[in-house]
Design a protein around this motif. Structure first.
Motif, PDB file in Angstrom:
ATOM      1  N   VAL A 240       0.844  -1.188   0.000  1.00 31.13           N
ATOM      2  CA  VAL A 240       0.000   0.000   0.000  1.00 31.13           C
ATOM      3  C   VAL A 240       0.883   1.242   0.000  1.00 31.13           C
ATOM      4  CG1 VAL A 240      -1.719   1.319   1.296  1.00 31.13           C
ATOM      5  CG2 VAL A 240      -1.884  -1.168   1.177  1.00 31.13           C
ATOM      6  N   THR A 241       0.513   2.213  -0.807  1.00 32.59           N
ATOM      7  CA  THR A 241       1.177   3.506  -0.755  1.00 32.59           C
ATOM      8  C   THR A 241       0.106   4.578  -0.932  1.00 32.59           C
ATOM      9  OG1 THR A 241       3.073   4.803  -1.526  1.00 32.59           O
ATOM     10  CG2 THR A 241       1.737   3.735  -3.223  1.00 32.59           C
ATOM     11  N   GLN A 242       0.544   5.804  -1.017  1.00 35.93           N
ATOM     12  CA  GLN A 242      -0.376   6.918  -1.180  1.00 35.93           C
ATOM     13  C   GLN A 242       0.066   7.742  -2.387  1.00 35.93           C
ATOM     14  OE1 GLN A 242       1.502   6.912   2.055  1.00 35.93           O
ATOM     15  NE2 GLN A 242       0.156   5.165   2.442  1.00 35.93           N
ATOM     16  N   LEU A 243      -0.898   8.260  -3.117  1.00 36.50           N
ATOM     17  CA  LEU A 243      -0.629   9.183  -4.211  1.00 36.50           C
ATOM     18  C   LEU A 243      -1.004  10.578  -3.730  1.00 36.50           C
ATOM     19  CD1 LEU A 243      -2.164   7.165  -7.198  1.00 36.50           C
ATOM     20  CD2 LEU A 243       0.184   7.067  -6.309  1.00 36.50           C
ATOM     21  N   VAL A 244      -0.063  11.510  -3.832  1.00 32.29           N
ATOM     22  CA  VAL A 244      -0.262  12.864  -3.301  1.00 32.29           C
ATOM     23  C   VAL A 244       0.068  13.873  -4.390  1.00 32.29           C
ATOM     24  CG1 VAL A 244       0.410  14.523  -1.527  1.00 32.29           C
ATOM     25  CG2 VAL A 244       0.400  12.073  -0.997  1.00 32.29           C
ATOM     26  N   TRP A 245      -0.754  14.897  -4.513  1.00 35.33           N
ATOM     27  CA  TRP A 245      -0.486  15.973  -5.453  1.00 35.33           C
ATOM     28  C   TRP A 245      -0.775  17.313  -4.787  1.00 35.33           C
ATOM     29  CZ3 TRP A 245      -4.257  12.303  -5.648  1.00 35.33           C
ATOM     30  CH2 TRP A 245      -5.588  12.706  -5.546  1.00 35.33           C
ATOM     31  N   THR A 246      -0.129  18.351  -5.278  1.00 36.33           N
ATOM     32  CA  THR A 246      -0.466  19.688  -4.803  1.00 36.33           C
ATOM     33  C   THR A 246      -1.583  20.234  -5.683  1.00 36.33           C
ATOM     34  OG1 THR A 246       1.287  20.660  -6.156  1.00 36.33           O
ATOM     35  CG2 THR A 246       1.804  20.183  -3.858  1.00 36.33           C
ATOM     36  N   ALA A 247      -2.476  20.988  -5.054  1.00 41.23           N
ATOM     37  CA  ALA A 247      -3.683  21.465  -5.723  1.00 41.23           C
ATOM     38  C   ALA A 247      -3.637  22.977  -5.851  1.00 41.23           C
ATOM     39  CB  ALA A 247      -4.911  21.031  -4.934  1.00 41.23           C
ATOM     40  N   PRO A 248      -3.320  23.514  -7.010  1.00 39.09           N
ATOM     41  CA  PRO A 248      -3.327  24.973  -7.174  1.00 39.09           C
ATOM     42  C   PRO A 248      -4.749  25.515  -7.172  1.00 39.09           C
ATOM     43  CG  PRO A 248      -2.938  23.894  -9.275  1.00 39.09           C
ATOM     44  CD  PRO A 248      -2.927  22.810  -8.241  1.00 39.09           C
ATOM     45  N   VAL A 258      -7.888  10.403 -10.737  1.00 40.21           N
ATOM     46  CA  VAL A 258      -6.564   9.785 -10.640  1.00 40.21           C
ATOM     47  C   VAL A 258      -6.514   8.535 -11.508  1.00 40.21           C
ATOM     48  CG1 VAL A 258      -4.843   8.794  -9.087  1.00 40.21           C
ATOM     49  CG2 VAL A 258      -6.337  10.632  -8.287  1.00 40.21           C
ATOM     50  N   GLU A 259      -5.440   8.388 -12.272  1.00 44.68           N
ATOM     51  CA  GLU A 259      -5.189   7.181 -13.057  1.00 44.68           C
ATOM     52  C   GLU A 259      -3.875   6.559 -12.597  1.00 44.68           C
ATOM     53  OE1 GLU A 259      -6.657   7.350 -17.507  1.00 44.68           O
ATOM     54  OE2 GLU A 259      -5.389   9.079 -17.056  1.00 44.68           O
ATOM     55  N   LEU A 272      -6.075   1.244 -11.948  1.00 44.98           N
ATOM     56  CA  LEU A 272      -6.917   1.977 -11.008  1.00 44.98           C
ATOM     57  C   LEU A 272      -7.287   3.318 -11.611  1.00 44.98           C
ATOM     58  CD1 LEU A 272      -6.543   2.486  -7.213  1.00 44.98           C
ATOM     59  CD2 LEU A 272      -6.506   4.507  -8.668  1.00 44.98           C
ATOM     60  N   SER A 273      -8.531   3.711 -11.417  1.00 41.81           N
ATOM     61  CA  SER A 273      -8.953   5.075 -11.713  1.00 41.81           C
ATOM     62  C   SER A 273     -10.044   5.430 -10.718  1.00 41.81           C
ATOM     63  CB  SER A 273      -9.465   5.209 -13.150  1.00 41.81           C
ATOM     64  OG  SER A 273     -10.590   4.378 -13.364  1.00 41.81           O
ATOM     65  N   ARG A 274      -9.984   6.642 -10.192  1.00 48.42           N
ATOM     66  CA  ARG A 274     -10.972   7.049  -9.189  1.00 48.42           C
ATOM     67  C   ARG A 274     -11.018   8.572  -9.089  1.00 48.42           C
ATOM     68  NH1 ARG A 274      -7.774   5.065  -3.806  1.00 48.42           N
ATOM     69  NH2 ARG A 274      -8.469   3.081  -4.673  1.00 48.42           N
ATOM     70  N   TYR A 275     -12.122   9.048  -8.572  1.00 46.52           N
ATOM     71  CA  TYR A 275     -12.279  10.462  -8.274  1.00 46.52           C
ATOM     72  C   TYR A 275     -11.919  10.712  -6.809  1.00 46.52           C
ATOM     73  CZ  TYR A 275     -14.602  11.508 -12.700  1.00 46.52           C
ATOM     74  OH  TYR A 275     -14.879  11.703 -14.027  1.00 46.52           O
ATOM     75  N   SER A 276     -11.474  11.931  -6.524  1.00 44.87           N
ATOM     76  CA  SER A 276     -11.135  12.326  -5.161  1.00 44.87           C
ATOM     77  C   SER A 276     -11.484  13.799  -4.974  1.00 44.87           C
ATOM     78  CB  SER A 276      -9.650  12.110  -4.886  1.00 44.87           C
ATOM     79  OG  SER A 276      -9.271  12.611  -3.608  1.00 44.87           O
ATOM     80  N   VAL A 295      -2.903  12.823 -12.528  1.00 44.95           N
ATOM     81  CA  VAL A 295      -4.131  13.296 -11.900  1.00 44.95           C
ATOM     82  C   VAL A 295      -4.668  14.472 -12.709  1.00 44.95           C
ATOM     83  CG1 VAL A 295      -2.797  14.749 -10.304  1.00 44.95           C
ATOM     84  CG2 VAL A 295      -5.164  14.138  -9.749  1.00 44.95           C
ATOM     85  N   TYR A 296      -5.989  14.524 -12.850  1.00 48.62           N
ATOM     86  CA  TYR A 296      -6.661  15.586 -13.573  1.00 48.62           C
ATOM     87  C   TYR A 296      -7.388  16.493 -12.581  1.00 48.62           C
ATOM     88  CZ  TYR A 296      -6.622  12.407 -17.694  1.00 48.62           C
ATOM     89  OH  TYR A 296      -6.286  11.561 -18.717  1.00 48.62           O
ATOM     90  N   ALA A 297      -7.418  17.785 -12.875  1.00 51.43           N
ATOM     91  CA  ALA A 297      -8.403  18.687 -12.280  1.00 51.43           C
ATOM     92  C   ALA A 297      -9.594  18.697 -13.239  1.00 51.43           C
ATOM     93  CB  ALA A 297      -7.844  20.091 -12.126  1.00 51.43           C
ATOM     94  N   VAL A 298     -10.767  18.311 -12.732  1.00 49.76           N
ATOM     95  CA  VAL A 298     -11.959  18.195 -13.571  1.00 49.76           C
ATOM     96  C   VAL A 298     -12.994  19.208 -13.096  1.00 49.76           C
ATOM     97  CG1 VAL A 298     -13.787  16.665 -14.396  1.00 49.76           C
ATOM     98  CG2 VAL A 298     -11.505  15.737 -13.883  1.00 49.76           C
ATOM     99  N   ALA A 299     -13.452  20.052 -13.994  1.00 49.88           N
ATOM    100  CA  ALA A 299     -14.454  21.049 -13.632  1.00 49.88           C
ATOM    101  C   ALA A 299     -15.701  20.360 -13.100  1.00 49.88           C
ATOM    102  CB  ALA A 299     -14.803  21.909 -14.833  1.00 49.88           C
ATOM    103  N   ALA A 300     -16.207  20.849 -11.986  1.00 52.08           N
ATOM    104  CA  ALA A 300     -17.371  20.228 -11.355  1.00 52.08           C
ATOM    105  C   ALA A 300     -18.582  20.219 -12.272  1.00 52.08           C
ATOM    106  CB  ALA A 300     -17.696  20.945 -10.045  1.00 52.08           C
TER     107      ALA A 300
END
Length: 329
Positions: A240-248, A258-259, A272-276, A295-300
């Protein structure tokens, strides 16, 4: 009222209140709890689940160490936990970190405490990751580094540590170590809200007055853990690990997609693909392959998206019963 950054560390449910500015003084309370309660709360108070589960033999070792600690035989507890940690017991590694942090039966040594906390964190102990973040945040036992603290808070929060989510919310609110991003702060405060009343109040306050902080197109998030070329330390039994990104900051509300791909010899397939809603997620790695993630920023409102570049990493698999070696950063 200024909020202080906090941490679930120090014996069981002890809170170390970290003053906002300057970060120089610690408010420390030490509730009187048995070693068993201390072990359960300090290393296992997770909202979701901790990927490390100690085998029965390790549980016996922990019980022996707890019994010695409760009887005031701190030297014996240290010997038991040292042997257990070197045999691969991540919870024992966390307890050793506490001993050196508190100075129970040993001379206090923040640097040694940091190293044991980090070993425990790399083996999946969320409280260990939280303590690593607090030490980077405050500069205790390691050089102060708010960007590094943010990564460890995110890793801890993705394992269920609500205090880490609260701390990370503050970093995004003030723009320390991460971009100034009120939407991200609200997301992290909201994760912590069920356990921390101050977080619920901050989330509500910021959300009520939230407005677009920037203009223009969507901005791609930036993957920060695992970084490119990293060999992520994982146990063969608990990969197990964690995927971390900075969010501008973004011009309008977003969620993240996330892919994760795995493969060999340049041939990758999605695993794996999921929303967060937050800027981190915990994942189980399928084997010891090479990996790539973005990781994508996806407009709501579905009007657009902005993907990061692919980040490639591998794994450093250790045998069952052996603590992963921390990856230097």
């Amino acid at each position: 009222m200024a909020l202080t950054r906090r941490a679930l560390t120090r014996r069981a449910l002890t809170r170390r209140a970290l003053t906002r500015r300057p970060l120089a003084h610690w408010a420390l309370t030490l509730p009187v709890l048995s070693g068993r309660a201390r072990q359960t709360l300090a290393a296992g108070l997770l909202v979701w689940s901790c990927p490390f589960v100690a085998p029965a033999s390790h549980a016996d070792e922990l019980a022996d160490g707890n019994a010695a600690f409760d009887a005031g035989r701190y030297g014996e507890a240290r010997q038991v936990w040292s042997a257990a940690a070197r045999a691969g017991n991540a919870n024992a590694a966390f307890d050793l970190g506490l001993l050196y942090d508190l100075g129970d039966g040993v001379s206090p040594n923040a640097s040694t405490a940091f190293r044991w906390y980090r070993r425990a964190a790399e083996a999946g102990i969320g409280a260990g990751a939280l303590n690593v973040g607090v030490m980077y945040d405050s500069g205790r036992g390691v050089r102060r580094d708010r960007a590094e603290a943010a990564i460890w808070y995110a890793r801890a929060a993705s394992l269920g540590q609500r205090e880490a989510a609260f701390n990370l919310g503050q970093l995004y609110e003030t723009g320390e170590g991460v971009p100034h991003n009120i939407a991200a702060a609200v997301a992290w405060y909201s994760m912590a809200a069920g356990a921390i009343p101050e977080a619920a109040a901050k989330a509500a306050q910021l959300a009520a007055h939230q407005r677009s902080e920037v203009a223009g197109p969507l901005v791609a998030p930036k993957p920060v853990w695992p970084a490119g070329g990293t060999a992520v330390p994982v146990s063969a039994a608990h990969s197990v690990t964690q995927l971390v990104w900075t969010a501008p900051a973004e011009p309008f509300p977003v969620t993240y997609f996330v892919e994760l791909q795995a493969g060999a010899h340049g041939q990758f397939n999605e695993v794996l693909s999921r929303y967060s809603t937050t800027s981190a997620t915990a994942v189980t790695l399928p084997g010891d392959e090479d990996f790539a993630w973005r990781v994508y920023a996806v407009a709501a409102d579905g009007s657009g998206y902005a993907p990061s570049a692919w980040t490639h990493f591998g794994v450093a698999v250790t045998a069952p019963g052996t603590l992963p070696r921390a990856t230097p950063r």
